[in-house]
Design an enzyme around this catalytic site. Structure first.
Site, mmCIF file in Angstrom:
data_model
loop_
_atom_site.group_PDB
_atom_site.id
_atom_site.type_symbol
_atom_site.label_atom_id
_atom_site.label_comp_id
_atom_site.label_asym_id
_atom_site.label_seq_id
_atom_site.Cartn_x
_atom_site.Cartn_y
_atom_site.Cartn_z
ATOM 1 N N LYS B 74 0.853 -1.192 0.000
ATOM 2 C CA LYS B 74 0.000 0.000 0.000
ATOM 3 C C LYS B 74 0.890 1.243 0.000
ATOM 4 C CE LYS B 74 -3.930 1.958 2.592
ATOM 5 N NZ LYS B 74 -4.862 1.757 3.725
ATOM 6 N N SER B 149 -9.848 1.835 2.880
ATOM 7 C CA SER B 149 -8.955 2.583 2.028
ATOM 8 C C SER B 149 -7.934 1.725 1.273
ATOM 9 C CB SER B 149 -8.192 3.611 2.870
ATOM 10 O OG SER B 149 -7.333 2.960 3.795
ATOM 11 N N SER B 173 -10.138 -0.547 7.018
ATOM 12 C CA SER B 173 -9.513 -0.367 5.702
ATOM 13 C C SER B 173 -8.813 -1.586 5.118
ATOM 14 C CB SER B 173 -8.524 0.801 5.747
ATOM 15 O OG SER B 173 -9.211 2.021 5.718
#
Lengths: 95, 484
Positions: B74, B149, B173
């Site tokens: 990420k 997210s 997330s």
């Protein structure tokens, strides 16, 4: 209930070092008002005598000796500077 | 392909890591224009990692289950010399001068880093619609969100652009996008995994975790990334845990709590059906399921939307246009520089949350909002601790609906926030939680089941999830057009 208005949000924006043009100020005020009204429902919870929780896990936050440690990638830090003068970060005139 | 199958093929020299990496880089090149799951593809780094992995395999020294395996990161974890954007304009041109502990551990284990994954800006969002680098599309249905997210991480794993990925979970997330993309994702106990080099959103809630196609793969990833780190003052100093040790053990006799507050109006009927069928399967496997109550559940969301923005507003004050990140052109003075750089650099959702956070921490409002929320947080945590006196783990939905359409919830922040209503309590209480695929809606969108464990009981929820996964067909399914 606090009155969430444009003047207050403009003040908060200044504290957060943000600046909203008029159209944005209206939009952020409406959205902030919506969220702050929503979170008001916490008032229904009786929290008398309840200790606040800052961290879910109790055993956090250890101390270490305050000793300087070498960092060998200094230039890579400085290379990210938007403006620099040699080994200094450059900013607009302060005084 | 799973980590253990690929590990076997690599060890048997049926394939080299360079070949495997090239195959994944090709998949990324083909599918990324459509999915937009990667912000940066680190091709050179990946091939260098792969060559090093092949050398390790050839020498037979230091070979771990992750050696030679392509993984995605990420884009809020730093990697020395690699751009780290956090999905934000303000960091669009930021090159990290150091490497996050979790990335370092993956590299030390021989994993191959194929790129940086798209995300909601600074991890604030549930749909990936708040990335400066554009929406990530759900591999199962292109006009639907992948969740957020960690939407890029979930989509990339589902579309086989990488074998596993790192995500972060502040209010759901990891679990919510895992659920929406039909993959497995686990948020460990707060403090299990180092946050050093992981850009802070809400420091008392943020936790890094793996996302992969199977429970075993997640456990293998966790084995590598978990553990004490002197660079993170909230890191737990505990002996190493083998998170795969209990996989394959029976769950007969285990007691699972089903919280009645998680089966409410607003829970989509297809999602409810899939999760209820999942619970029925757990019963078939020998678990005893009992109804429990977590009475303060309805207050978790308002509590979170005070605590998280408050912490975010403090953490994001470091983005000031002085030392790194976007700087506005031609500021009159220093204040002008701060205000213009930040206003130009942050997107609307981040700006809104900084505003909320600054408000609730402002003197005069602090006790009514922030202190109150922290007290409610205590009650939410106590609910769980009380429930865990009589059950081993909790089974529940991950999100009230499956992936929704782009634009469906963008105008109303509360509607968007509600998609995290079942994942947020876990973060407030610091507990481990995971999402495991448990079926599909009528529209063929994946649904996940959530398992929440006692503090530090990741191995237990992984054991339950693995037993469930092995008894059901979901983990073997691939999005349309994706082939092994």
């Amino acid at each position: 209930m606090t009155d969430i208005n444009k003047k207050l949000i403009d003040h908060i924006a200044h504290l957060a070092r943000l600046r909203f043009p008029e159209a944005d100020l209206e939009r952020y005020t409406q959205k902030a008002k919506h969220i702050l009204e929503y979170v008001e429902r916490l008032k229904a919870v009786n929290t008398e005598g309840i200790e606040p929780t800052a961290h879910a896990v109790d055993a956090v936050g250890f101390m270490r000796d305050d000793e300087a440690q070498a960092f060998d990638n200094r230039e890579a830090i400085l290379a990210n500077a938007p403006e620099r003068d040699g080994d200094f970060f450059q900013v607009p005139k302060v005084l | 392909m799973t980590i253990d199958t690929l590990h076997q093929q690599l060890s048997d020299k049926k394939i080299s890591s360079v070949e495997l990496t090239q195959d994944y880089l090709k998949r990324i090149a083909t599918s990324n224009p459509d999915l937009n799951s990667f912000i940066t593809v680190t091709e050179e780094l990946a091939l260098a990692d792969a060559r090093a992995a092949d050398d390790r395999i050839k020498s037979g020294k230091n070979v771990t289950p992750l050696t030679g395996i392509p993984v995605g990161i990420k884009d809020l974890f730093t990697i020395n010399g690699v751009r780290t954007t956090c999905g934000s304009h303000i960091l669009e041109n930021y090159t990290a001068p150091y490497t996050a502990t979790v990335v370092q551990r993956l590299q030390d284990a021989g994993a191959v880093i194929v790129g940086k994954l798209n995300m909601d800006e600074f991890a604030m969002g549930s749909s990936n619609e708040h990335s400066y680098f554009g929406n990530v599309r759900n591999p199962w249905e292109r006009d639907h969100i992948p969740g957020g997210s960690s939407g890029g991480s979930a989509a990339a794993v589902a579309a086989l652009q990488c074998v596993a990925a790192l995500g972060t979970d502040t209010g759901g997330s990891i679990r919510q996008p895992a659920s929406h993309c039909g993959v497995v994702g686990i948020k460990p106990t707060y403090g299990r995994v180092s946050r050093y080099g992981m850009t802070a959103f809400a420091s008392s809630l943020d936790q890094c975790g793996p996302m992969a196609r199977t429970v075993r793969d997640c456990a293998e990833m966790l084995n590598v990334i978990a553990g004490f780190d002197p660079h993170d003052s909230t890191s737990l100093n505990l002996p190493a845990t083998n998170f795969s040790a209990d996989l394959g053990k029976s769950i007969k006799g285990m007691k699972l709590g089903i919280p009645k507050e998680y089966f409410i109006d607003g829970l989509d009927s297809d999602v409810a059906k899939a999760v209820e069928a999942g619970i029925a399967e757990l019963k078939k496997l020998g678990a005893e399921c009992v109804e429990i109550s977590l009475p303060h559940t309805e207050y978790a969301l308002p509590c979170y939307y005070i605590v998280a923005p408050a912490e975010a507003s403090a953490n994001l004050s470091r983005f000031d246009g002085i030392r790194f990140g976007h700087r506005a052109s031609h500021p009159k003075d220093l204040r002008d520089l701060y205000e213009l750089s930040r206003t130009e650099g942050f997107g609307p959702e981040v700006t809104l949350r900084i505003t909320i956070g600054t408000f609730v921490l402002n003197s005069g409002y602090y006790d009514a909002y922030y202190k109150k929320a922290q007290q409610v947080r205590t009650l939410i945590k106590q609910d769980f601790l009380k429930a865990f006196e009589s059950v081993d783990a909790i089974a529940a939905p991950v999100s009230p609906t499956a992936a929704f359409r782009f634009g469906e919830k963008t105008d109303d922040p509360i509607q968007m926030y509600l998609s995290d209503i079942f994942t947020i309590p876990c973060n407030l209480a610091g507990l481990p939680g995971l999402s495991v695929p448990c079926g599909f809606t009528k529209d063929k969108l994946p649904v996940g089941m959530q398992l929440i464990g006692k503090p530090l009981a990741e191995a237990t929820i992984l054991q339950i999830a693995h037993a469930y996964e092995q008894a059901t067909p979901w983990h073997g399914m691939l999005p349309p057009g994706v082939t092994l």
